[in-house]
Design a protein around this motif. Structure first.
Motif, mmCIF file in Angstrom:
data_model
loop_
_atom_site.group_PDB
_atom_site.id
_atom_site.type_symbol
_atom_site.label_atom_id
_atom_site.label_comp_id
_atom_site.label_asym_id
_atom_site.label_seq_id
_atom_site.Cartn_x
_atom_site.Cartn_y
_atom_site.Cartn_z
ATOM 1 N N SER A 7 0.823 -1.209 0.000
ATOM 2 C CA SER A 7 0.000 0.000 0.000
ATOM 3 C C SER A 7 0.853 1.254 0.000
ATOM 4 O O SER A 7 0.412 2.316 -0.412
ATOM 5 C CB SER A 7 -0.918 0.003 1.226
ATOM 6 O OG SER A 7 -0.166 -0.043 2.409
ATOM 7 N N SER A 141 -4.477 -4.197 0.802
ATOM 8 C CA SER A 141 -3.567 -3.045 0.752
ATOM 9 C C SER A 141 -4.018 -2.031 -0.288
ATOM 10 O O SER A 141 -3.875 -0.822 -0.099
ATOM 11 C CB SER A 141 -2.141 -3.503 0.446
ATOM 12 O OG SER A 141 -2.074 -4.117 -0.822
ATOM 13 N N ARG A 144 -6.886 0.181 1.133
ATOM 14 C CA ARG A 144 -6.379 1.239 2.016
ATOM 15 C C ARG A 144 -5.659 2.328 1.218
ATOM 16 O O ARG A 144 -5.793 3.516 1.533
ATOM 17 C CB ARG A 144 -5.469 0.627 3.076
ATOM 18 C CG ARG A 144 -6.228 -0.273 4.051
ATOM 19 C CD ARG A 144 -5.566 -0.380 5.389
ATOM 20 N NE ARG A 144 -6.446 -1.040 6.351
ATOM 21 C CZ ARG A 144 -6.281 -0.984 7.664
ATOM 22 N NH1 ARG A 144 -5.273 -0.271 8.178
ATOM 23 N NH2 ARG A 144 -7.117 -1.600 8.484
ATOM 24 N N ALA A 145 -4.911 1.932 0.207
ATOM 25 C CA ALA A 145 -4.193 2.921 -0.597
ATOM 26 C C ALA A 145 -5.155 3.809 -1.375
ATOM 27 O O ALA A 145 -4.949 5.028 -1.480
ATOM 28 C CB ALA A 145 -3.242 2.212 -1.560
ATOM 29 N N ASN A 147 -8.297 4.556 -0.585
ATOM 30 C CA ASN A 147 -8.956 5.445 0.365
ATOM 31 C C ASN A 147 -8.026 6.588 0.761
ATOM 32 O O ASN A 147 -8.433 7.757 0.808
ATOM 33 C CB ASN A 147 -9.376 4.655 1.603
ATOM 34 C CG ASN A 147 -10.047 5.513 2.649
ATOM 35 O OD1 ASN A 147 -10.703 6.505 2.335
ATOM 36 N ND2 ASN A 147 -9.869 5.161 3.907
ATOM 37 N N LYS A 148 -6.772 6.272 1.011
ATOM 38 C CA LYS A 148 -5.798 7.285 1.420
ATOM 39 C C LYS A 148 -5.620 8.346 0.339
ATOM 40 O O LYS A 148 -5.633 9.553 0.611
ATOM 41 C CB LYS A 148 -4.462 6.617 1.742
ATOM 42 C CG LYS A 148 -3.367 7.555 2.259
ATOM 43 C CD LYS A 148 -2.138 6.748 2.674
ATOM 44 C CE LYS A 148 -1.079 7.649 3.307
ATOM 45 N NZ LYS A 148 -0.460 8.564 2.341
ATOM 46 N N LEU A 149 -5.474 7.900 -0.902
ATOM 47 C CA LEU A 149 -5.254 8.836 -1.994
ATOM 48 C C LEU A 149 -6.488 9.699 -2.251
ATOM 49 O O LEU A 149 -6.389 10.919 -2.448
ATOM 50 C CB LEU A 149 -4.863 8.079 -3.265
ATOM 51 C CG LEU A 149 -4.520 8.934 -4.485
ATOM 52 C CD1 LEU A 149 -3.381 9.889 -4.182
ATOM 53 C CD2 LEU A 149 -4.174 8.033 -5.675
ATOM 54 N N THR A 151 -8.726 10.532 -0.138
ATOM 55 C CA THR A 151 -8.860 11.471 0.978
ATOM 56 C C THR A 151 -7.863 12.612 0.852
ATOM 57 O O THR A 151 -8.211 13.794 1.023
ATOM 58 C CB THR A 151 -8.655 10.738 2.311
ATOM 59 O OG1 THR A 151 -9.645 9.708 2.438
ATOM 60 C CG2 THR A 151 -8.774 11.693 3.484
ATOM 61 N N GLU A 152 -6.613 12.277 0.539
ATOM 62 C CA GLU A 152 -5.577 13.299 0.394
ATOM 63 C C GLU A 152 -5.934 14.318 -0.681
ATOM 64 O O GLU A 152 -5.693 15.516 -0.534
ATOM 65 C CB GLU A 152 -4.239 12.644 0.060
ATOM 66 C CG GLU A 152 -3.590 11.884 1.200
ATOM 67 C CD GLU A 152 -2.356 11.132 0.774
ATOM 68 O OE1 GLU A 152 -1.649 10.616 1.662
ATOM 69 O OE2 GLU A 152 -2.091 11.038 -0.454
ATOM 70 N N SER A 401 -14.042 6.167 1.200
ATOM 71 C CA SER A 401 -13.843 6.115 2.647
ATOM 72 C C SER A 401 -14.735 5.058 3.282
ATOM 73 O O SER A 401 -14.347 4.413 4.271
ATOM 74 C CB SER A 401 -14.120 7.486 3.273
ATOM 75 O OG SER A 401 -15.426 7.934 2.941
ATOM 76 N N ARG A 405 -13.535 0.247 3.645
ATOM 77 C CA ARG A 405 -13.744 -0.555 4.855
ATOM 78 C C ARG A 405 -14.619 -1.765 4.568
ATOM 79 O O ARG A 405 -14.337 -2.877 5.043
ATOM 80 C CB ARG A 405 -14.383 0.306 5.952
ATOM 81 C CG ARG A 405 -13.455 1.349 6.535
ATOM 82 C CD ARG A 405 -14.093 2.084 7.704
ATOM 83 N NE ARG A 405 -15.197 2.943 7.298
ATOM 84 C CZ ARG A 405 -16.474 2.735 7.594
ATOM 85 N NH1 ARG A 405 -16.833 1.675 8.290
ATOM 86 N NH2 ARG A 405 -17.405 3.573 7.188
#
Length: 449
Positions: A7, A141, A144-145, A147-149, A151-152, A401, A405
Motif C-alpha cells: 500500500s 492493501s 487502504r491505498a 482510500n488514502k489517496l 482522501t488526500e 472512505s 472498509r
C-alpha cells in the motif's frame, strides 16, 4: 516479471508507468470548467457486461458527455462505440489516461477486480473523480491505498453498489437505526450463487481470440497462458488471480446494508469453513464467521455469518420464518434484543418478526415516500449521485472512505478461505494478521506489462 506491491509504494507503480507526472498541472480545473457551465466529460474503462450497464447509467445523466472508451476486447469496444460515436477508443487504459489527461473530468472503472486499483489509482493521481465497480479492490492493501489517496486529494468517489441507493435498503437502514429490533447481536447473510471453482487449474493453452489483447487483460496479474472458458469473458470471478469469489460479487451487495446500518468497522476475527485451498479457484461453498467490535446499534460484540454456494443456509433457529415460509434465495437477517428483521435481496421490503410472527411496521413516519420497484430507475440514482457530486451538487453515499472498509471486510473473509477452519485475528491498526502466514495475501504481485 512481477514484484510485491504494498500500500505504501503503489503510487511508485503509477509514476514508473509514465503517468504519475501528468497530475493536475496539465489538466484544467474541473471546478473552473463547471463554473463556466460546461458538462462532465467521462472516460469508461471496461465495457463488458457490467461495464456496458455502467456506461448506460452514467451517460443517461443529461449533463454527461462520454468522450473516451476503453476495453481490451475489440468486440466490446465496437458495441460501445456505436452508442457513443464521438468518443475516442483505446484498448490500454494507460494510453487513454495519458492521451486524454486534459479532456476528461471523471473516470468510470468497470474492469475485472484485479484491474480496479491500478486503473483507479492512475486516474486519481491525475486528480480525476472515480466511480469504481465493486468490490473496490482485489487486495486489502489496495483498498487502504485508494482510500488514502482519495482522501488526500479530496476527490469525489463512488463504489458501484447501486442497490445502496434502492428504496428497500434505505428503509432497512432507517429501521435498524431507529432501534426497531433493539441492539443487534447477530447478522446472517446468504447467497446461493457460486463464483467458486473446486477443480484443478487448466493445462495447456488455447489460441487467444483475435478480438482480445490477452496481455492487457491480465494487466498487473501474473502471466498465464490463455485457456478458453476459464477467464474472459465471464468466469474470472472464480479465479484467485483475478476475482474475489462470491463474497466479492454478491457479498458486497448483501453486506452493504447491514454494514452501513450498523455503522461497522472492520472485523476482529474471521473464520471460513470451506474446503482446502487449491491455489487456483475459490471454494464453491463458504461459511464465513466475522466478529466485529460493537457500535451504538449493536451489542458489545456483533457476530456475522455469511453463507454462499448451492442454496440457502441450512436450517437455523435464527432463520425460521413465520408460517413455515421458505427463506428468500438471497438476503440477510438481523437478530436483535427485540426481534428480527428480514431483508431479502432485493426490491422486497424488510419484514419484522417477533415471537415467530410478522409484525406490522410504521414506515410512513420515515418520510421515504411510497415503495419503489423499478430497477432501472432505482439503479440510475446511484450513478447520477456520482455525476451530481462531480458537478458540485451533493455528496456520494458510497465514497471510497466507506467502500474501502466494506471491501476490506469482504477480502478478509476471502483470505480466510486459504486457511479453512482456522480463526484469523485482524489487527486493523497495524493492517496485519496475528497469524503471519496470512499476511502474504494482503498484497499482490504487480507484473510489468
Amino acid at each position: 516479471m512481477s514484484r510485491k506491491i504494498t500500500s505504501i509504494d503503489r503510487r511508485d507503480f503509477v509514476k514508473k508507468s509514465g503517468l504519475g507526472i501528468l497530475g493536475a498541472a496539465l489538466a484544467p480545473s474541473l471546478l473552473a470548467r463547471l463554473n463556466a457551465g460546461e458538462r462532465l466529460r467521462t472516460a469508461h474503462i471496461g465495457l463488458g457486461g457490467m461495464g456496458m450497464a455502467d456506461l448506460d447509467a452514467i451517460s443517461s445523466h443529461e449533463l454527461v458527455d462520454v468522450v473516451a472508451l476503453c476495453d481490451v476486447d475489440s468486440i466490446n469496444l465496437a458495441k460501445a462505440k456505436v452508442l457513443h460515436p464521438n468518443a475516442k477508443t483505446y484498448e490500454d487504459y494507460r494510453e487513454l489516461l495519458k492521451d486524454m489527461a486534459d479532456d476528461i473530468d471523471a473516470v468510470i472503472v468497470s474492469t475485472p477486480d484485479h484491474t480496479h486499483a491500478p486503473a483507479s489509482m492512475m486516474a486519481m493521481e491525475m486528480n480525476k473523480p472515480v466511480y469504481c465497480q465493486k468490490p473496490l479492490t482485489h487486495h486489502v492493501s489496495e483498498a487502504r491505498a485508494m482510500n488514502k489517496l482519495a482522501t488526500e486529494k479530496n476527490l469525489v468517489t463512488q463504489m458501484g453498489i447501486q442497490v445502496h441507493s434502492f428504496y428497500d435498503y434505505k428503509l432497512a437502514t432507517l429501521l435498524i437505526q431507529s432501534g426497531i429490533i433493539g441492539k443487534v447481536h447477530t447478522v446472517r447473510a446468504w447467497s446461493p450463487k457460486n463464483w467458486g471453482y473446486d477443480g484443478p487449474g487448466p493445462s495447456g493453452s488455447d489460441p487467444v481470440p483475435a478480438e482480445l489483447n490477452w496481455n492487457l487483460w491480465q494487466g498487473t496479474a501474473s502471466e498465464r497462458p490463455y485457456k478458453e472458458g476459464y477467464y474472459h469473458p465471464g468466469n474470472w470471478r472464480m479465479i484467485m488471480d483475478y476475482g474475489c469469489g462470491t463474497l466479492g460479487d454478491m457479498g458486497v451487495h448483501i453486506f452493504d446494508t447491514p454494514y452501513n446500518a450498523l455503522e461497522l468497522d472492520v472485523p476482529e476475527t474471521i473464520l471460513n469453513e470451506c474446503r482446502l485451498p487449491t491455489g487456483f479457484g475459490f471454494p464453491e461453498h463458504n461459511i464465513v464467521t466475522y466478529d466485529f467490535p460493537g457500535t451504538k446499534h449493536t451489542a458489545e460484540k456483533l457476530k456475522w455469518v455469511w453463507y454462499d454456494g448451492g442454496g440457502a443456509p441450512s436450517r437455523h433457529q435464527d432463520l425460521f420464518l413465520p408460517n413455515g415460509e421458505v427463506l428468500p434465495d438471497q438476503g440477510a437477517m438481523f437478530m436483535g434484543e427485540k426481534g428480527r428483521l428480514l431483508l431479502p435481496h432485493f426490491q422486497q421490503l424488510p419484514r419484522k418478526i417477533v415471537d415467530g410472527e410478522y409484525v406490522e411496521m410504521d414506515i410512513e413516519s420515515l418520510n421515504l415516500g411510497k415503495p419503489v420497484k423499478d430497477y432501472d430507475a432505482e439503479s440510475k440514482k446511484h450513478y447520477h449521485q456520482f455525476v451530481d457530486a462531480c458537478l458540485g451538487k451533493g455528496e456520494t453515499t458510497a465514497p471510497f472512505s466507506y467502500a474501502a472498509r466494506l471491501t476490506e471486510t469482504i477480502l478478509l473473509g476471502v483470505i480466510a478461505g486459504r486457511f479453512p477452519n482456522q480463526t484469523l485475528h485482524w489487527n486493523s491498526k497495524k493492517a496485519k494478521f496475528d497469524e503471519k502466514e496470512a499476511n502474504q495475501f494482503l498484497d499482490g504481485n504487480y507484473r510489468k506489462f
